[in-house]
Design an enzyme around this catalytic site. Sequence first.
Site, mmCIF file in Angstrom:
data_model
loop_
_atom_site.group_PDB
_atom_site.id
_atom_site.type_symbol
_atom_site.label_atom_id
_atom_site.label_comp_id
_atom_site.label_asym_id
_atom_site.label_seq_id
_atom_site.Cartn_x
_atom_site.Cartn_y
_atom_site.Cartn_z
ATOM 1 N N SER A 178 0.832 -1.198 0.000
ATOM 2 C CA SER A 178 0.000 0.000 0.000
ATOM 3 C C SER A 178 0.876 1.261 0.000
ATOM 4 O O SER A 178 1.658 1.472 -0.923
ATOM 5 C CB SER A 178 -0.970 -0.046 1.178
ATOM 6 O OG SER A 178 -1.989 0.901 1.027
ATOM 7 N N ASP A 186 -9.911 -4.917 -4.727
ATOM 8 C CA ASP A 186 -9.325 -3.948 -3.803
ATOM 9 C C ASP A 186 -10.177 -2.683 -3.828
ATOM 10 O O ASP A 186 -10.261 -1.999 -4.846
ATOM 11 C CB ASP A 186 -7.886 -3.642 -4.228
ATOM 12 C CG ASP A 186 -7.116 -2.832 -3.204
ATOM 13 O OD1 ASP A 186 -7.727 -1.996 -2.518
ATOM 14 O OD2 ASP A 186 -5.889 -3.037 -3.099
ATOM 15 N N HIS A 243 -7.974 -5.316 -0.248
ATOM 16 C CA HIS A 243 -6.728 -4.567 -0.104
ATOM 17 C C HIS A 243 -5.770 -5.264 0.857
ATOM 18 O O HIS A 243 -4.596 -5.458 0.542
ATOM 19 C CB HIS A 243 -7.042 -3.154 0.398
ATOM 20 C CG HIS A 243 -5.860 -2.249 0.440
ATOM 21 N ND1 HIS A 243 -5.166 -1.873 -0.691
ATOM 22 C CD2 HIS A 243 -5.245 -1.626 1.483
ATOM 23 C CE1 HIS A 243 -4.175 -1.058 -0.361
ATOM 24 N NE2 HIS A 243 -4.201 -0.906 0.957
#
Length: 274
Positions: free
Chosen positions: A95, A225, A254
């Site tokens: 991320s 996601d 995610h």
Amino acid sequence: MPYVTTADGAQIFYKDWGQGRPVVLSHGWPLNSDSWEAQQLFLAGHGFRVVAHDRRGHGRSTQTWHGNEMNTYADDLATLIDTLDLRDVTLVGFSTGGGEVARYVGRHGTGRVAQLVLVSAVPPFMLRTDDNPDGVPVEVFDAIRAGSLADRSQLYRDLADGPFFGNNRPGADVSQGVRDAFWLQGLQSGHRNAYECVAAFSATDFRADLDAVDVPALVIHGDDDQVVPFEVGGRASAARIKNATLKVYPGAPHGITDTHKDQLCADLLEFLGS
């Protein structure tokens, strides 16, 4: 507890597990290195030295007033790598951490880097702009900032109970413990640090950084996601990095470091051995 000291005096906490070729793990927002525990334990048990740090303003690192942006994050990562004299490193970014490792390559090159892995990562560029029309509207990030100012504890709870782990999807079964860990780690971050990091992960353009990647790269992304949409993140990054390998996790959210930890560990180990 081990720390390295940056040029501006910030103390960056890190965990250093195992022995062997080094792997450096960079975490997501608003988390810390504890979010990598499953992968760090697994890889350290398979013959690698695995280092995971808390980004400045997060976890056990200094909550600095300034420096909550990608250039400083990348320079802090360089301080860690240089201080520990790590070479032939595999950089793994989840991320926001994907942005951090990409910007590290853009600013510091790949002299110490052997491989790069992006997991559910924010590059190449999340924000919708005139030259990035498929990006995410700024209103989405404004809502996160507003939620942080209004009640950031509830914001983190809502993210954990909903889109981060895909717990808002029919049939989802994400444990209370996993969701609580996200909330707890979020509240360990500094308020200003986490607030300003929203702009760092959403409005930083990493396209030139990805263009500078000249080592083998693996991009892993779930196609459900809801935080970094697959088309905006994984697919676009894999298309931009020269000779990147793309692994798509069907239906995955995610937070695949937790929801798909066994699959992710196996894929990382395979890439490390390639």
